[in-house]
Design an enzyme around this catalytic site. Structure first.
Site, PDB file in Angstrom:
ATOM      1  N   ASP A 106       0.859  -1.173   0.000  1.00  0.00           N
ATOM      2  CA  ASP A 106       0.000   0.000   0.000  1.00  0.00           C
ATOM      3  C   ASP A 106       0.900   1.228   0.000  1.00  0.00           C
ATOM      4  O   ASP A 106       1.802   1.348   0.841  1.00  0.00           O
ATOM      5  CB  ASP A 106      -0.867  -0.018   1.272  1.00  0.00           C
ATOM      6  CG  ASP A 106      -2.263   0.492   1.022  1.00  0.00           C
ATOM      7  OD1 ASP A 106      -2.384   1.597   0.467  1.00  0.00           O
ATOM      8  OD2 ASP A 106      -3.229  -0.194   1.386  1.00  0.00           O
TER       9      ASP A 106
ATOM     10  N   ASP B  32      -3.142   4.661  -2.305  1.00  0.00           N
ATOM     11  CA  ASP B  32      -4.215   5.210  -1.477  1.00  0.00           C
ATOM     12  C   ASP B  32      -4.653   6.600  -1.952  1.00  0.00           C
ATOM     13  O   ASP B  32      -3.809   7.475  -2.171  1.00  0.00           O
ATOM     14  CB  ASP B  32      -3.668   5.312  -0.039  1.00  0.00           C
ATOM     15  CG  ASP B  32      -4.740   5.588   0.990  1.00  0.00           C
ATOM     16  OD1 ASP B  32      -5.584   4.721   1.228  1.00  0.00           O
ATOM     17  OD2 ASP B  32      -4.725   6.703   1.565  1.00  0.00           O
TER      18      ASP B  32
ATOM     19  N   GLU C 278      -6.429   3.748  -5.829  1.00  0.00           N
ATOM     20  CA  GLU C 278      -7.740   3.873  -5.193  1.00  0.00           C
ATOM     21  C   GLU C 278      -8.321   5.205  -5.666  1.00  0.00           C
ATOM     22  O   GLU C 278      -7.655   6.245  -5.549  1.00  0.00           O
ATOM     23  CB  GLU C 278      -7.603   3.867  -3.675  1.00  0.00           C
ATOM     24  CG  GLU C 278      -8.963   3.834  -2.994  1.00  0.00           C
ATOM     25  CD  GLU C 278      -8.964   4.388  -1.572  1.00  0.00           C
ATOM     26  OE1 GLU C 278      -9.866   4.036  -0.817  1.00  0.00           O
ATOM     27  OE2 GLU C 278      -8.065   5.196  -1.236  1.00  0.00           O
TER      28      GLU C 278
ATOM     29  N   HIS D 213     -11.147  -3.182   3.776  1.00  0.00           N
ATOM     30  CA  HIS D 213     -11.096  -2.753   5.178  1.00  0.00           C
ATOM     31  C   HIS D 213     -11.890  -1.474   5.433  1.00  0.00           C
ATOM     32  O   HIS D 213     -11.909  -0.976   6.544  1.00  0.00           O
ATOM     33  CB  HIS D 213      -9.630  -2.545   5.561  1.00  0.00           C
ATOM     34  CG  HIS D 213      -9.022  -1.440   4.748  1.00  0.00           C
ATOM     35  ND1 HIS D 213      -8.811  -1.532   3.387  1.00  0.00           N
ATOM     36  CD2 HIS D 213      -8.629  -0.195   5.085  1.00  0.00           C
ATOM     37  CE1 HIS D 213      -8.320  -0.410   2.938  1.00  0.00           C
ATOM     38  NE2 HIS D 213      -8.178   0.427   3.950  1.00  0.00           N
ATOM     39  N   ASP D 214     -12.516  -0.902   4.384  1.00  0.00           N
ATOM     40  CA  ASP D 214     -13.245   0.358   4.541  1.00  0.00           C
ATOM     41  C   ASP D 214     -14.760   0.195   4.500  1.00  0.00           C
ATOM     42  O   ASP D 214     -15.478   1.208   4.513  1.00  0.00           O
ATOM     43  CB  ASP D 214     -12.855   1.337   3.419  1.00  0.00           C
ATOM     44  CG  ASP D 214     -11.459   1.907   3.635  1.00  0.00           C
ATOM     45  OD1 ASP D 214     -11.008   1.964   4.786  1.00  0.00           O
ATOM     46  OD2 ASP D 214     -10.831   2.297   2.630  1.00  0.00           O
TER      47      ASP D 214
HETATM   48  C1  NOJ Z   1      -8.339   5.022   2.043  1.00  0.00           C
HETATM   49  C2  NOJ Z   1      -8.000   3.898   2.963  1.00  0.00           C
HETATM   50  O1  NOJ Z   1      -8.420   2.695   2.382  1.00  0.00           O
HETATM   51  C3  NOJ Z   1      -8.668   4.204   4.281  1.00  0.00           C
HETATM   52  O2  NOJ Z   1      -8.613   3.110   5.170  1.00  0.00           O
HETATM   53  C4  NOJ Z   1      -8.021   5.429   4.867  1.00  0.00           C
HETATM   54  O3  NOJ Z   1      -8.717   5.818   6.033  1.00  0.00           O
HETATM   55  C5  NOJ Z   1      -8.020   6.584   3.887  1.00  0.00           C
HETATM   56  N1  NOJ Z   1      -7.710   6.211   2.540  1.00  0.00           N
HETATM   57  C6  NOJ Z   1      -6.986   7.587   4.290  1.00  0.00           C
HETATM   58  O4  NOJ Z   1      -5.704   7.049   4.130  1.00  0.00           O
END
Ligand code: NOJ
Ligand code: CA
Length: 556
Positions: A100, A196, A250, A322-323
């Protein structure tokens, strides 16, 4: 391992959020010792690559997405030697590894920020975004987007949590640092990066005030796909090109047209992008406004990306990470656990693109229900609880958190039915979902018709068929509220995928193109196994699918 970059098109990825994956040394925290022990399990699942959520030293304000040292491993997870061991063993097993890359922001405990906040005239002063007066932007994770710093006497920008100051990517020195980080991991042998919120790294000059009424949405136009984004991305691409490394961005709030600017053309800077449209079939944003699940919204999002990228770019396919909360609890049914878990796997694993499976998804882990907000760990869940709908009762606010919290995907992986679900011999850092007694890897490994074994089957079938890997997508009955029906075709070979999202038995009528043609049943999640591999007659009058039934048919 990277002779060519195209391996990602036939790969299935598995995402590891290490803290909750497997504890190898008994301190209650998942780590790289635990990962090492489970690599054969991942191989048995059939996956070809791992995406590691951040493993770096971090104060964990946002569990690893606040990095204090980019070129090291968090001591709780192991060290660089242990990482190298995991990487080498994964490669031996034919599993690639991507890291990541989180460079929109660092931790406020990163030495660059520690220096930067000291004064306006030191070598790190311009590594971050400082202003005498804040603008009106809100942060995504925690309050307003600006925080006053006493020592420097200025405000710094944080698009995410307070402890995640945004880097100033316009500073060439910062971009050189990013390139150093890329090289550091590529030299160790990693195969690429998941990047990210990468579409946020270039901000509009002057950081204008938002004119919108809604927080975050209004100002996003000033930092999403910003003015220099493609120049900066090109610089990073040049480094990755030297190693044939895969880059997956992302892209929160990304649209097809903005994604294509990263994914195609002379300036192509990413191999794939994570889009979010299909994550809003039951909400406005995962953490904000929850809505009843609508299959039509999900199908629309899938089809939009399938059709729009056809022949131009390559999709990512995912249901969990994970989000977001667990998908059975969102788009399926905990009551029809096995059926909806397997059906959801069918619905996305046969689409065109590269599938990602999030840890625990392959056994159908579900949302956690905690009794007080203090038991949740995630900064975003707490922010949600303390910021929105404050007039509602505590119970209804907690219910909202239960439906939407990112923590539901962060409970320890349920390995077996023993104490702590076999995750740790110590006290787990976070609550284990009590359903581990019935939902766990060991149990499902032993049951032929489990969700786990169904995932294995799907992956095998997908990877053995050029039509399922590369064939064109077509959707049928897009307005139907119960069935998701699509086909994949290549060189005269066609597969038809039928998924029922209904809780009751319903008749299905074949799309007219397929009427009168013999279909061979390749896969189903119901006890029709005896019929698998046989000529199958869906045309018989009154043919009905079971609740959450899924079928893969080969048309001949
Ligand atoms: C996306 C990540 O997947 C998330 O977990 C994070 O809180 C935010 N970006 C900030 O890094
Ligand atoms: Ca540990």
């Amino acid at each position: 391992m990277n002779e060519s970059r195209d391996w990602f098109k036939t790969a299935v990825f598995y995402q590891i959020w290490v803290r909750s994956f497997k504890d190898g040394n008994g301190d209650g925290i998942g780590d790289l010792y635990g990962v090492y022990d489970k690599l054969e399990y991942l191989q048995s699942l059939g996956v070809n690559a791992i995406w590691f959520s951040p493993l770096y030293p971090s104060p964990n304000a946002d569990y690893g997405y606040d990095i204090s040292d980019y070129c090291n491993i968090h001591p709780e997870y192991g060290d660089l030697d242990q990482f190298q061991k995991v990487l080498d063993r994964a490669h031996e097993l034919g599993i690639r590894v991507i890291m990541d890359l989180v460079v929109n922001h660092t931790s406020d405990e990163h030495p660059w920020f520690v220096e930067s906040r000291k004064s306006g005239d030191n070598p790190y002063s311009d590594y971050y975004i400082w202003r005498d007066k804040p603008n009106n932007w809100s942060s995504v994770l925690e309050g307003k987007a600006w925080e006053y710093d006493e020592s420097r006497g200025q405000y710094y920008l944080h698009l995410f949590a307070r402890k995640q100051p945004d880097l100033n990517m316009d500073n060439p020195k910062v971009r050189e640092e990013v390139k150093k980080i890329l090289r550091f991991w590529l030299e160790m042998g990693v195969d690429g990066f998941r990047e990210d919120v990468i579409n946020f790294i270039s901000k509009k000059e002057g950081l204008p005030n938002s004119l919108g009424i809604l927080p975050i949405i209004g100002e996003m136009r000033y930092y999403k796909d910003g003015p220099h984004i493609h120049e900066y991305m090109q610089e990073f691409r040049d480094v990755c090109n030297e190693y044939n490394a895969v880059q997956i961005g992302e892209g929160p709030m990304t649209t097809v047209s903005s994604a294509l600017k990263y994914l195609t053309g002379r300036r192509k800077s990413l191999d794939m992008m994570f889009s979010f449209d299909h994550m809003t079939a039951d909400c406005l944003f995962t953490e904000y406004l929850h809505l009843p699940f609508k299959l039509v919204r999900l199908k629309k999002a899938f089809s939009k990306w399938q059709y729009s990228l056809e022949g131009k770019a390559w999709n990512t396919l995912y249901l969990e990470n994970h989000d977001h909360p667990r998908v059975i609890s969102r788009y399926g049914s905990e009551k029809h656990h096995r059926e909806s878990g397997t059906m959801l796997a069918t619905a996305y694993l046969f689409l065109k693109g590269t599938p990602f499976i999030y840890q625990g998804q392959e056994i159908g882990m579900t949302n956690i229900r905690l009794s007080s907000i203090d038991q949740y760990k995630d900064v975003s869940s707490k922010n949600n609880f303390y910021t929105y709908h404050l007039k509602d009762s505590i119970e209804s606010r907690l219910h909202r958190i239960h439906l939407s919290s990112r923590d539901s995907s962060r409970t320890p992986v349920q390995w077996d039915g023993s104490r702590n679900a076999g995750f740790s011999e110590g006290d787990p850092w976070f609550t284990v979902n009590p359903n581990y007694v019935s939902v766990n890897v060991a149990k499902q490994d032993a049951e032929a018709d489990s969700i786990l074994n169904y995932y294995r089957q799907c992956i095998r079938i997908r990877q053995s068929s050029p039509a399922l890997l590369f064939g064109e997508y077509r959707e049928y009955y897009h307005g139907d509220p119960n069935f998701y029906v699509y086909s994949r075709s290549l060189d005269g070979e066609t597969y038809l995928i039928i998924c029922s999202f209904a809780r009751e038995r319903l008749p299905v009528i074949l799309p007219k193109q397929f009427r009168g043609i013999r279909c061979r049943l390749i896969l189903t999640n119901y006890p029709r196994e005896r019929e698998q591999g046989r000529e199958y007659d869906l045309h018989s009058p009154g043919f009905r699918l079971y609740p959450y039934e899924a079928m893969v048919l080969r048309i001949s």
